[in-house]
Motif scaffolding. Structure first.
Motif, PDB file in Angstrom:
ATOM      1  N   LEU A  28     -11.099 -22.667 -19.301  1.00 60.56           N
ATOM      2  CA  LEU A  28     -10.371 -21.773 -18.400  1.00 60.56           C
ATOM      3  C   LEU A  28      -9.558 -20.752 -19.192  1.00 60.56           C
ATOM      4  CD1 LEU A  28      -9.519 -21.019 -15.532  1.00 60.56           C
ATOM      5  CD2 LEU A  28      -7.683 -22.722 -15.697  1.00 60.56           C
ATOM      6  N   ALA A  29      -8.872 -21.243 -20.224  1.00 60.88           N
ATOM      7  CA  ALA A  29      -8.097 -20.329 -21.064  1.00 60.88           C
ATOM      8  C   ALA A  29      -9.031 -19.351 -21.777  1.00 60.88           C
ATOM      9  CB  ALA A  29      -7.283 -21.124 -22.085  1.00 60.88           C
ATOM     10  N   GLN A  77       0.326 -12.556 -34.654  1.00 64.32           N
ATOM     11  CA  GLN A  77      -0.097 -12.478 -33.257  1.00 64.32           C
ATOM     12  C   GLN A  77      -1.204 -13.487 -32.958  1.00 64.32           C
ATOM     13  OE1 GLN A  77      -0.970  -8.202 -32.979  1.00 64.32           O
ATOM     14  NE2 GLN A  77       0.395  -8.130 -31.200  1.00 64.32           N
ATOM     15  N   LEU A  78      -2.178 -13.566 -33.856  1.00 68.08           N
ATOM     16  CA  LEU A  78      -3.271 -14.518 -33.667  1.00 68.08           C
ATOM     17  C   LEU A  78      -2.749 -15.949 -33.687  1.00 68.08           C
ATOM     18  CD1 LEU A  78      -6.366 -14.939 -33.452  1.00 68.08           C
ATOM     19  CD2 LEU A  78      -6.413 -15.081 -35.955  1.00 68.08           C
ATOM     20  N   GLY A 101      -0.528 -21.359 -28.857  1.00 68.20           N
ATOM     21  CA  GLY A 101      -0.143 -21.546 -27.459  1.00 68.20           C
ATOM     22  C   GLY A 101      -1.272 -22.140 -26.636  1.00 68.20           C
ATOM     23  N   VAL A 102      -2.480 -21.601 -26.798  1.00 68.40           N
ATOM     24  CA  VAL A 102      -3.627 -22.086 -26.010  1.00 68.40           C
ATOM     25  C   VAL A 102      -3.998 -23.504 -26.413  1.00 68.40           C
ATOM     26  CG1 VAL A 102      -6.061 -21.737 -25.488  1.00 68.40           C
ATOM     27  CG2 VAL A 102      -4.523 -19.774 -25.605  1.00 68.40           C
ATOM     28  N   VAL A 125      -3.958 -27.182 -24.382  1.00 72.30           N
ATOM     29  CA  VAL A 125      -5.121 -28.074 -24.339  1.00 72.30           C
ATOM     30  C   VAL A 125      -4.746 -29.468 -24.825  1.00 72.30           C
ATOM     31  CG1 VAL A 125      -7.402 -28.514 -25.341  1.00 72.30           C
ATOM     32  CG2 VAL A 125      -6.796 -26.206 -24.588  1.00 72.30           C
ATOM     33  N   SER A 126      -3.987 -29.546 -25.924  1.00 73.92           N
ATOM     34  CA  SER A 126      -3.576 -30.843 -26.467  1.00 73.92           C
ATOM     35  C   SER A 126      -2.630 -31.557 -25.515  1.00 73.92           C
ATOM     36  CB  SER A 126      -2.892 -30.639 -27.824  1.00 73.92           C
ATOM     37  OG  SER A 126      -3.773 -30.033 -28.754  1.00 73.92           O
ATOM     38  N   ALA A 127      -1.720 -30.815 -24.897  1.00 76.40           N
ATOM     39  CA  ALA A 127      -0.774 -31.420 -23.955  1.00 76.40           C
ATOM     40  C   ALA A 127      -1.501 -32.025 -22.769  1.00 76.40           C
ATOM     41  CB  ALA A 127       0.226 -30.371 -23.481  1.00 76.40           C
ATOM     42  N   VAL A 128      -2.543 -31.358 -22.303  1.00 76.56           N
ATOM     43  CA  VAL A 128      -3.342 -31.899 -21.187  1.00 76.56           C
ATOM     44  C   VAL A 128      -3.994 -33.205 -21.604  1.00 76.56           C
ATOM     45  CG1 VAL A 128      -5.413 -31.526 -19.805  1.00 76.56           C
ATOM     46  CG2 VAL A 128      -3.749 -29.680 -20.079  1.00 76.56           C
ATOM     47  N   GLY A 129      -4.543 -33.245 -22.825  1.00 76.41           N
ATOM     48  CA  GLY A 129      -5.171 -34.472 -23.314  1.00 76.41           C
ATOM     49  C   GLY A 129      -4.196 -35.616 -23.399  1.00 76.41           C
TER      50      GLY A 129
END
Length: 417
Positions: free
Chosen positions: A281-282, A394-395, A401-402, A406-410
């Motif tokens: 999604l991201a 910036q990268l 952040g992205v 993803v890791s927090a969701v896991g």
């Protein structure tokens, strides 16, 4: 076991029709081929298949004689083709003989008929992909050919010779199992590498991230980050490529789990599936925001290299031994610590190890699932660190952040299991 030729007429007729269809499929492809159309085509190949089917159905012992009898006129026709067209390719001649065998398989047994359909389809695809295959071979350099040849030779020669039992001298490791896992992991990467070569160097950012993730998400991250350091304006599209490569690591782990411990897949797919969906999604948002379709490109090298394979074998063996010892000495916390440390270097090793231990009953499925997620998160953290070191600020901020989300969701999903 071979079925009797006196089986029902309807069944036999259907099997012969299947043979006819297989021959027709191959014949259509050969008729369209420049090198095969004048030799045999859409009418001749179905006849080859039907001959094989009928001969085996009623005179199975005569099949070798029938194949030999057909080989004579085929050889004569092939000689005439060489004389007229100056084309010495053996593809159509070989396909002709194979079609007779496939026809015989259809009346051999039910399993034989199913195999004939699968092989017939594969043969048709192989024949029709002549241009793609030749282009792929032309793009492979001499070093890559040598590396691939050496590794395949080592697989064929060494794997059958390794003892298929636990050896005390190797601390209880099974050498054949360890090497089989090396072949499996590098095989996954090599399949993706072949895809990348077939697609070519003009692939877009989406395929760059996806294929690069299956071959080596770390190598993809390093390559893209370095390019962004030279051209900072690429950071939106570079973020997409890096996130895609990192997220593909999760489906790859699911493939490994499904191969080694299918019973564990239903548990592992929940957190890794959630992480994949979040990352996808991201990635979709990043892709929509990016404007340069072909701005980044990765140098993907042949993963079928002996030194790389041996290194992974050593890493996997060490992780397997350490995980077993950590579980014995420190319990679940030891497994998790090992998963984190191992994940910093390689996700495949800890995924395969925990899947194997869970299959053996040494650890519970829940512990294996959590450990695999921990290893994946640790490796994701490494990607973010590499971006900060090699890329731009910036990268680094955007990728961190992205991948952090993803890791927090896991973690959140694992905690609820």
């Amino acid at each position: 076991m071979t079925e009797p030729a006196t089986s029902s007429l309807l069944t036999l007729s259907f099997r012969v029709f299947v043979a006819f269809a297989i021959g027709g499929l191959i014949g259509l492809e050969r008729e369209k081929a420049e090198s095969g159309g004048t030799f045999a085509g859409s009418r001749t190949f179905p006849l080859f298949a039907v001959i094989g089917a009928l001969v085996y159905a009623f005179f199975p012992a005569v099949l070798p004689v029938a194949v030999g009898a057909l080989a004579v006129p085929l050889t004569v026709a092939y000689g005439g083709k060489i004389w007229i067209e100056q084309d010495i390719g053996l593809t159509t001649l070989t396909a002709s003989i194979l079609t007779v065998i496939l026809g015989a398989l259809t009346t051999h047994s039910q399993r034989g008929a199913e195999l004939a359909v699968v092989v017939g389809g594969a043969v048709t695809v192989l024949l029709s992909a002549k241009g793609v295959i030749h282009d792929f071979v032309d793009r492979i350099g001499e070093d890559e050919r040598r590396a691939t040849s050496k590794f395949i030779l080592v697989v064929v020669v060494i794997l059958p010779l390794l003892p298929d039992r636990e050896l005390d001298v190797l601390a209880g490791l099974n050498p054949q199992f360890v090497w089989l896992m090396v072949v499996f992991v590098t095989g996954l990467s090599f399949a993706a590498y072949i895809l990348s070569q077939i697609v070519g160097s003009k692939r877009g950012i989406a395929l760059t991230g996806i294929v690069g993730g299956f071959i080596s998400s770390t190598a993809t991250t390093v390559s893209v980050a370095e390019q962004t350091a030279d051209a900072p304006s690429l950071y939106p599209v570079s973020t997409f490529a890096i996130v895609s490569a990192s997220v593909i690591m999760f489906p790859r782990a699911l493939i490994e789990v499904a191969f080694l411990n299918p019973a564990l897949l239903s548990q592992v797919v929940v957190p890794l599936g959630a992480m994949t969906a979040t990352g996808a999604l991201a990635g979709a948002v990043l892709y929509w925001r990016s404007t340069d379709e072909n701005a980044v490109e990765t140098e993907l090298t042949n993963p079928f290299r002996l030194r790389t394979a041996l290194f992974f074998g050593v890493v996997f063996a060490v992780v397997l031994l350490v995980s077993e010892s950590a579980n014995t000495w420190f319990g679940v916390s030891g497994v998790y610590a090992t998963a984190f440390v191992s994940g910093l270097a390689d996700v495949d090793a800890i995924t395969i190890t925990l899947s194997t231990l869970a299959a053996e009953g040494s650890i519970s499925p829940a512990v294996a699932t959590t450990g695999i997620v921990i290893g994946a998160i640790a490796n994701t953290m490494v990607k973010a660190a590499l971006v900060w070191i090699l890329g731009t600020r910036q990268l680094g901020k955007l990728v961190t952040g992205v991948l952090g989300i993803v890791s927090a969701v896991g973690i959140a999903v694992v905690l609820t299991l």
